[in-house]
Write a protein that holds these residues in place. Structure first.
Motif, PDB file in Angstrom:
ATOM      1  N   SER A 227      32.808 -26.755 -19.262  1.00 53.06           N
ATOM      2  CA  SER A 227      33.424 -26.910 -20.586  1.00 53.06           C
ATOM      3  C   SER A 227      32.347 -27.024 -21.664  1.00 53.06           C
ATOM      4  CB  SER A 227      34.332 -28.148 -20.621  1.00 53.06           C
ATOM      5  OG  SER A 227      35.385 -27.994 -19.706  1.00 53.06           O
ATOM      6  N   SER A 228      31.286 -27.772 -21.364  1.00 56.77           N
ATOM      7  CA  SER A 228      30.201 -27.932 -22.337  1.00 56.77           C
ATOM      8  C   SER A 228      29.556 -26.588 -22.633  1.00 56.77           C
ATOM      9  CB  SER A 228      29.134 -28.884 -21.805  1.00 56.77           C
ATOM     10  OG  SER A 228      29.708 -30.102 -21.407  1.00 56.77           O
TER      11      SER A 228
ATOM     12  N   LYS B 176      22.332 -27.741 -16.968  1.00 52.14           N
ATOM     13  CA  LYS B 176      21.677 -29.057 -17.148  1.00 52.14           C
ATOM     14  C   LYS B 176      20.166 -29.001 -16.969  1.00 52.14           C
ATOM     15  CE  LYS B 176      25.995 -31.175 -15.610  1.00 52.14           C
ATOM     16  NZ  LYS B 176      26.686 -32.310 -15.001  1.00 52.14           N
TER      17      LYS B 176
ATOM     18  N   ARG C  18      31.793 -25.482  -9.681  1.00 54.01           N
ATOM     19  CA  ARG C  18      32.412 -26.708  -9.192  1.00 54.01           C
ATOM     20  C   ARG C  18      32.657 -27.670 -10.348  1.00 54.01           C
ATOM     21  NH1 ARG C  18      29.477 -29.689  -4.932  1.00 54.01           N
ATOM     22  NH2 ARG C  18      30.854 -31.326  -5.635  1.00 54.01           N
TER      23      ARG C  18
ATOM     24  N   GLY D 193      29.376 -28.621 -15.737  1.00 57.33           N
ATOM     25  CA  GLY D 193      29.033 -28.454 -17.147  1.00 57.33           C
ATOM     26  C   GLY D 193      29.680 -27.231 -17.774  1.00 57.33           C
TER      27      GLY D 193
ATOM     28  N   SER E 103      21.014 -25.135 -20.932  1.00 57.19           N
ATOM     29  CA  SER E 103      21.300 -26.549 -21.223  1.00 57.19           C
ATOM     30  C   SER E 103      22.207 -26.651 -22.434  1.00 57.19           C
ATOM     31  CB  SER E 103      19.999 -27.315 -21.495  1.00 57.19           C
ATOM     32  OG  SER E 103      20.315 -28.562 -22.088  1.00 57.19           O
TER      33      SER E 103
END
Ligand code: GTP
Ligand code: MG
Length: 200
Positions: free
Chosen positions: A37-38, A145, A31, A35, A177
């Motif tokens: 792209s990171s 995350k 969704r 996160g 992360s």
């Protein structure tokens, strides 16, 4: 897996468009704001610019973007789903595009699906995992995350709960992360395994 080169090589925006070439593909889904792209930037050990630039180009955010890695495979960035404001018509178009791509003979050899470690999976997450097992695509789930969970206890609860909610084994889950780099090597290793399995 050592990353030597990464290059944006193309976009699929309508169901009939062809992939940019014959290399094996690994797709990333989840969704919006999970996160993705990171994570892609961390996995590719790039600074945010290279790939985020493409993802934020208007018209490309709702499309499927291809990045060639090491001249060996394509990392495929699927559009994020779950924008509350998106009208039903657009959501249906999104679904047609994604499902057409995933089920195509020229589609990916595996999918990495991202879920936020602090949020219960949505109906769309469950539908996606159902769909992937239905079409028989190897799937890895990444819990993003993880740095937001400070105690060991909170981490374990999040991992167990996610596995239970998603109906998968703990070893199909990679805690990750982008901030701390946790899970980067595990994920890169799993991608390498997928590619070797595909003869890549
Ligand atoms: P869209 O492309 O907009 O759908 O989002 P995305 O899934 O690509 O997420 P993106 O990587 O842009 O990150 C969304 C927000 O979450 C940003 O504010 C990031 O800084 C933050 N974020 C991403 N990964 C992490 C992480 O591992 N830890 C923490 N604490 N924040 C993160
Ligand atoms: Mg993104």
């Amino acid at each position: 897996m050592k990353i030597k080169t990464v290059e944006y090589v193309g976009t699929i925006a309508t169901p009939n468009q062809k992939r940019p070439g014959p290399l094996p593909q690994i797709a990333f889904s989840g969704r919006s704001n999970v996160g993705k792209s990171s994570l892609i930037n961390v996995v590719l050990k790039r600074n945010r610019k290279a790939i985020a630039r493409v993802s934020s180009t208007p018209g490309k955010t709702q499309a499927i973007n291809f990045f060639e890695v090491n001249g060996e495979f394509y990392l495929v960035d699927l559009p994020g789903f779950g924008y509350a404001q998106v009208p039903k018509k657009l959501r249906d178009a999104w679904r047609g595009l994604i499902e057409g791509y995933l089920s195509s003979e020229e589609g990916p050899i595996g999918v990495v699906h991202l879920v936020d470690c602090r949020r219960p999976p949505t109906e769309l997450d469950l539908q996606m995992l159902d769909y992937l097992s239905g079409v028989g695509l190897p799937t890895l789930v990444v819990l993003t995350k993880m740095d937001k969970l400070k105690s060991q206890r909170a981490r374990e609860v999040a991992i167990d709960t996610a596995a239970k909610d998603l109906g998968i084994d703990r070893d199909q889950l990679v805690p990750f992360s982008s901030l701390s780099g946790e899970g980067r090597d595990a994920l890169a290793g799993a991608l390498g395994g997928l590619l070797r399995g595909a003869g890549g």
